[in-house]
Design a protein around this motif. Structure first.
Motif, mmCIF file in Angstrom:
data_model
loop_
_atom_site.group_PDB
_atom_site.id
_atom_site.type_symbol
_atom_site.label_atom_id
_atom_site.label_comp_id
_atom_site.label_asym_id
_atom_site.label_seq_id
_atom_site.Cartn_x
_atom_site.Cartn_y
_atom_site.Cartn_z
ATOM 1 N N VAL A 2 0.845 -1.196 0.000
ATOM 2 C CA VAL A 2 0.000 0.000 0.000
ATOM 3 C C VAL A 2 0.878 1.242 0.000
ATOM 4 N N GLN A 3 0.524 2.188 -0.823
ATOM 5 C CA GLN A 3 1.257 3.455 -0.878
ATOM 6 C C GLN A 3 0.290 4.619 -0.907
ATOM 7 N N SER A 27 -3.193 -3.163 -2.769
ATOM 8 C CA SER A 27 -4.274 -4.107 -2.548
ATOM 9 C C SER A 27 -4.819 -3.961 -1.133
ATOM 10 N N PHE A 28 -6.094 -3.644 -1.001
ATOM 11 C CA PHE A 28 -6.692 -3.490 0.313
ATOM 12 C C PHE A 28 -8.206 -3.647 0.212
ATOM 13 N N PHE A 29 -8.836 -3.817 1.374
ATOM 14 C CA PHE A 29 -10.283 -4.019 1.401
ATOM 15 C C PHE A 29 -11.036 -2.704 1.497
ATOM 16 N N ASN A 76 -10.036 6.293 -4.418
ATOM 17 C CA ASN A 76 -9.224 6.107 -3.208
ATOM 18 C C ASN A 76 -8.351 7.340 -2.955
ATOM 19 N N THR A 77 -8.944 8.495 -3.098
ATOM 20 C CA THR A 77 -8.205 9.753 -3.034
ATOM 21 C C THR A 77 -8.842 10.698 -2.037
ATOM 22 N N VAL A 78 -7.978 11.400 -1.310
ATOM 23 C CA VAL A 78 -8.435 12.445 -0.404
ATOM 24 C C VAL A 78 -7.846 13.769 -0.858
ATOM 25 N N ILE A 99 -5.938 1.972 6.703
ATOM 26 C CA ILE A 99 -6.294 1.097 5.591
ATOM 27 C C ILE A 99 -6.344 -0.350 6.066
ATOM 28 N N GLN A 100 -7.395 -1.036 5.671
ATOM 29 C CA GLN A 100 -7.555 -2.423 6.069
ATOM 30 C C GLN A 100 -7.159 -3.324 4.902
ATOM 31 N N THR A 101 -6.043 -4.015 5.085
ATOM 32 C CA THR A 101 -5.564 -4.919 4.043
ATOM 33 C C THR A 101 -5.884 -6.377 4.354
#
Length: 119
Positions: A2-3, A27-29, A76-78, A99-101
């Motif tokens: 995750v980045q 990759s994350f949920f 997936n942007t803030v 982040i939940q991976t």
């Protein structure tokens, strides 16, 4: 892996505006929370704004009414829209996300982007 990749910092005049972006990749949920912190020279890192997934944002008192945080879950942007910038807003701004991976969520940080407000 995750980045968090930030963009949008720079030099701006007093009273001007800037917009920061931070995109999560990998990759994350899900991303329960995204936000922005900042750190000025000689000072501790402090929360600027944070927005939970599906919830209301919260802001530090120093930026209320001037900064607006938003997120685009499809990307997936803030974002952090910064208006009426003051000299004391000068700092390195860090994107932060929970982040939940897998089973447990983890905290992630961006590399930081410099914001300099000049008079």
């Amino acid at each position: 892996q995750v980045q968090l990749v930030e963009s949008g910092g720079g030099l701006v005049q007093l009273g001007g505006s800037l917009r920061l972006s931070c995109a999560a990749s990998g990759s994350f949920f899900k991303i329960p929370s995204m936000g922005w912190y900042r750190q000025a020279p000689g000072r501790q890192r402090e929360l600027v704004a944070q927005i939970p997934n599906g919830g209301s944002p919260n802001y530090s008192d120093s930026v209320k009414g001037r900064f607006t945080i938003s997120r685009d879950n499809a990307k997936n942007t803030v974002y952090l829209q910064m208006n009426s910038l003051k000299a004391e807003d000068t700092a390195v701004y860090y994107c932060h996300a929970v982040i939940q991976t897998s089973i447990l969520p983890y905290e992630y940080w961006g590399q930081g982007t410099q914001v300099t407000v000049s008079s």
